[in-house]
Motif scaffolding. Structure first.
Motif, mmCIF file in Angstrom:
data_model
loop_
_atom_site.group_PDB
_atom_site.id
_atom_site.type_symbol
_atom_site.label_atom_id
_atom_site.label_comp_id
_atom_site.label_asym_id
_atom_site.label_seq_id
_atom_site.Cartn_x
_atom_site.Cartn_y
_atom_site.Cartn_z
ATOM 1 N N ILE A 12 -11.732 13.050 9.505
ATOM 2 C CA ILE A 12 -12.922 12.738 10.313
ATOM 3 C C ILE A 12 -13.172 11.238 10.331
ATOM 4 C CG2 ILE A 12 -15.439 12.968 10.413
ATOM 5 C CD1 ILE A 12 -15.016 15.874 9.385
ATOM 6 N N LEU A 13 -13.046 10.578 9.182
ATOM 7 C CA LEU A 13 -13.242 9.116 9.118
ATOM 8 C C LEU A 13 -12.222 8.376 9.965
ATOM 9 C CD1 LEU A 13 -14.114 8.548 5.359
ATOM 10 C CD2 LEU A 13 -15.596 8.189 7.336
ATOM 11 N N ILE A 14 -10.977 8.775 9.896
ATOM 12 C CA ILE A 14 -9.928 8.113 10.678
ATOM 13 C C ILE A 14 -10.156 8.315 12.168
ATOM 14 C CG2 ILE A 14 -7.469 8.175 11.259
ATOM 15 C CD1 ILE A 14 -6.928 8.627 8.273
ATOM 16 N N ILE A 15 -10.513 9.512 12.550
ATOM 17 C CA ILE A 15 -10.740 9.799 13.966
ATOM 18 C C ILE A 15 -11.939 9.012 14.488
ATOM 19 C CG2 ILE A 15 -11.451 11.600 15.606
ATOM 20 C CD1 ILE A 15 -9.676 13.538 13.956
ATOM 21 N N SER A 16 -12.993 8.934 13.697
ATOM 22 C CA SER A 16 -14.204 8.261 14.175
ATOM 23 C C SER A 16 -14.109 6.741 14.098
ATOM 24 C CB SER A 16 -15.431 8.752 13.403
ATOM 25 O OG SER A 16 -15.316 8.408 12.037
ATOM 26 N N ASN A 17 -13.417 6.206 13.105
ATOM 27 C CA ASN A 17 -13.346 4.756 12.918
ATOM 28 C C ASN A 17 -12.008 4.153 13.321
ATOM 29 O OD1 ASN A 17 -15.941 4.550 11.811
ATOM 30 N ND2 ASN A 17 -15.182 5.200 9.820
ATOM 31 N N GLY A 18 -10.983 4.947 13.409
ATOM 32 C CA GLY A 18 -9.653 4.427 13.672
ATOM 33 C C GLY A 18 -9.075 3.788 12.415
ATOM 34 N N TYR A 19 -7.968 3.113 12.586
ATOM 35 C CA TYR A 19 -7.355 2.414 11.474
ATOM 36 C C TYR A 19 -6.682 1.170 12.021
ATOM 37 C CZ TYR A 19 -3.059 4.552 13.132
ATOM 38 O OH TYR A 19 -2.000 4.935 13.908
ATOM 39 N N ALA A 20 -6.520 0.184 11.161
ATOM 40 C CA ALA A 20 -5.931 -1.087 11.584
ATOM 41 C C ALA A 20 -4.407 -0.983 11.524
ATOM 42 C CB ALA A 20 -6.420 -2.218 10.695
ATOM 43 N N THR A 21 -3.774 -1.198 12.658
ATOM 44 C CA THR A 21 -2.314 -1.179 12.711
ATOM 45 C C THR A 21 -1.785 -2.490 12.133
ATOM 46 O OG1 THR A 21 -2.164 -2.203 14.883
ATOM 47 C CG2 THR A 21 -2.417 0.200 14.814
ATOM 48 N N THR A 22 -0.492 -2.667 12.183
ATOM 49 C CA THR A 22 0.115 -3.889 11.658
ATOM 50 C C THR A 22 0.659 -4.777 12.771
ATOM 51 O OG1 THR A 22 2.223 -2.764 11.320
ATOM 52 C CG2 THR A 22 0.687 -2.791 9.457
ATOM 53 N N GLY A 49 10.670 -5.305 1.247
ATOM 54 C CA GLY A 49 11.562 -4.148 1.293
ATOM 55 C C GLY A 49 10.873 -2.801 1.331
ATOM 56 N N GLU A 50 9.551 -2.776 1.252
ATOM 57 C CA GLU A 50 8.793 -1.519 1.284
ATOM 58 C C GLU A 50 8.176 -1.338 2.661
ATOM 59 O OE1 GLU A 50 8.478 0.717 -1.277
ATOM 60 O OE2 GLU A 50 9.856 -0.534 -2.437
ATOM 61 N N ARG A 51 8.384 -0.166 3.268
ATOM 62 C CA ARG A 51 7.801 0.113 4.582
ATOM 63 C C ARG A 51 6.284 0.052 4.517
ATOM 64 N NH1 ARG A 51 10.687 0.005 9.084
ATOM 65 N NH2 ARG A 51 9.720 1.793 10.057
ATOM 66 N N VAL A 52 5.676 -0.462 5.576
ATOM 67 C CA VAL A 52 4.221 -0.458 5.705
ATOM 68 C C VAL A 52 3.876 0.241 7.013
ATOM 69 C CG1 VAL A 52 3.844 -2.509 4.281
ATOM 70 C CG2 VAL A 52 4.180 -2.777 6.738
ATOM 71 N N HIS A 53 2.749 0.928 7.011
ATOM 72 C CA HIS A 53 2.346 1.697 8.183
ATOM 73 C C HIS A 53 0.978 1.277 8.709
ATOM 74 C CE1 HIS A 53 5.780 4.304 7.542
ATOM 75 N NE2 HIS A 53 5.448 4.318 6.272
ATOM 76 N N ILE A 54 0.113 0.860 7.788
ATOM 77 C CA ILE A 54 -1.230 0.441 8.162
ATOM 78 C C ILE A 54 -1.549 -0.866 7.444
ATOM 79 C CG2 ILE A 54 -2.071 2.774 8.668
ATOM 80 C CD1 ILE A 54 -3.397 2.794 5.914
ATOM 81 N N GLN A 56 -3.741 -1.664 5.327
ATOM 82 C CA GLN A 56 -4.008 -1.557 3.883
ATOM 83 C C GLN A 56 -2.718 -1.685 3.070
ATOM 84 O OE1 GLN A 56 -7.155 -1.582 2.960
ATOM 85 N NE2 GLN A 56 -6.535 -1.811 0.853
ATOM 86 N N ASP A 57 -1.606 -1.212 3.599
ATOM 87 C CA ASP A 57 -0.321 -1.371 2.908
ATOM 88 C C ASP A 57 0.016 -2.848 2.729
ATOM 89 O OD1 ASP A 57 -0.039 1.414 2.984
ATOM 90 O OD2 ASP A 57 1.229 1.359 4.775
ATOM 91 N N VAL A 58 -0.249 -3.652 3.758
ATOM 92 C CA VAL A 58 -0.006 -5.098 3.677
ATOM 93 C C VAL A 58 -0.948 -5.725 2.657
ATOM 94 C CG1 VAL A 58 0.044 -7.274 4.969
ATOM 95 C CG2 VAL A 58 0.804 -5.148 6.066
ATOM 96 N N ASN A 59 -2.202 -5.296 2.648
ATOM 97 C CA ASN A 59 -3.182 -5.820 1.684
ATOM 98 C C ASN A 59 -2.740 -5.578 0.243
ATOM 99 O OD1 ASN A 59 -4.888 -6.668 3.718
ATOM 100 N ND2 ASN A 59 -6.140 -4.830 3.660
ATOM 101 N N TYR A 60 -2.257 -4.368 -0.031
ATOM 102 C CA TYR A 60 -1.802 -4.049 -1.383
ATOM 103 C C TYR A 60 -0.617 -4.932 -1.780
ATOM 104 C CZ TYR A 60 -4.671 0.202 -1.292
ATOM 105 O OH TYR A 60 -5.711 1.090 -1.221
ATOM 106 N N ALA A 61 0.301 -5.126 -0.853
ATOM 107 C CA ALA A 61 1.464 -5.975 -1.137
ATOM 108 C C ALA A 61 1.039 -7.406 -1.417
ATOM 109 C CB ALA A 61 2.449 -5.922 0.030
ATOM 110 N N LEU A 62 0.099 -7.926 -0.654
ATOM 111 C CA LEU A 62 -0.399 -9.290 -0.881
ATOM 112 C C LEU A 62 -1.071 -9.413 -2.245
ATOM 113 C CD1 LEU A 62 -1.871 -10.299 2.577
ATOM 114 C CD2 LEU A 62 -0.281 -11.662 1.221
ATOM 115 N N ALA A 63 -1.864 -8.432 -2.602
ATOM 116 C CA ALA A 63 -2.556 -8.464 -3.892
ATOM 117 C C ALA A 63 -1.561 -8.457 -5.048
ATOM 118 C CB ALA A 63 -3.512 -7.287 -4.003
ATOM 119 N N ASP A 64 -0.494 -7.678 -4.916
ATOM 120 C CA ASP A 64 0.522 -7.600 -5.967
ATOM 121 C C ASP A 64 1.394 -8.850 -6.016
ATOM 122 O OD1 ASP A 64 -0.331 -5.082 -6.698
ATOM 123 O OD2 ASP A 64 1.242 -4.039 -5.584
ATOM 124 N N ASN A 65 1.591 -9.470 -4.883
ATOM 125 C CA ASN A 65 2.547 -10.573 -4.741
ATOM 126 C C ASN A 65 2.004 -11.926 -5.192
ATOM 127 O OD1 ASN A 65 5.306 -11.095 -3.393
ATOM 128 N ND2 ASN A 65 3.998 -12.752 -2.667
#
Length: 108
Positions: A12-22, A49-54, A56-65
């Motif tokens: 429901i949250l995704i449908i109503s708010n959408g999600y940020a693509t890459t 080397g890790e696939r990202v889809h949204i 948030q995946d990029v955000n996690y990689a930046l935080a770790d990197n």
């Protein structure tokens, strides 16, 4: 039962708010993305080397990197894929590392 409820609520949250693509909308001067060859319209498909889809995946990689060189794979407008080396820069205002890209209105 709890898993089903959580799934439905997230849906429901995704449908109503959408999600940020890459897909990159714009680039910011003074950050590593421009010098690395990333362009508006590129789509980030992998980080280190890790696939990202949204986004948030990029955000996690930046935080770790942190400030280490990141290998960012993008899909160009012509469909080709390129892996580019980008050095994230710490943004004092936001309190986190950034590549210098804006995606769907969110700065990264």
């Amino acid at each position: 039962m709890n898993i089903a409820v959580a799934f439905v609520l997230n849906l429901i949250l995704i449908i109503s708010n959408g999600y940020a693509t890459t897909v990159i909308q714009s680039l910011d001067e003074g950050y590593g993305a421009i010098g690395a060859g990333i362009e508006a319209g590129d789509e980030i498909i992998a980080v280190n080397g890790e696939r990202v889809h949204i986004l948030q995946d990029v955000n996690y990689a930046l935080a770790d990197n942190g400030e280490q060189v990141m290998e960012v794979t993008v899909r160009k407008a012509d469909g080709s894929e390129k892996t580019l080396s980008v050095v994230p820069k710490y943004d004092e205002t936001l309190g986190r590392y950034r590549l210098g890209i804006s995606v769907g209105g969110y700065a990264q």
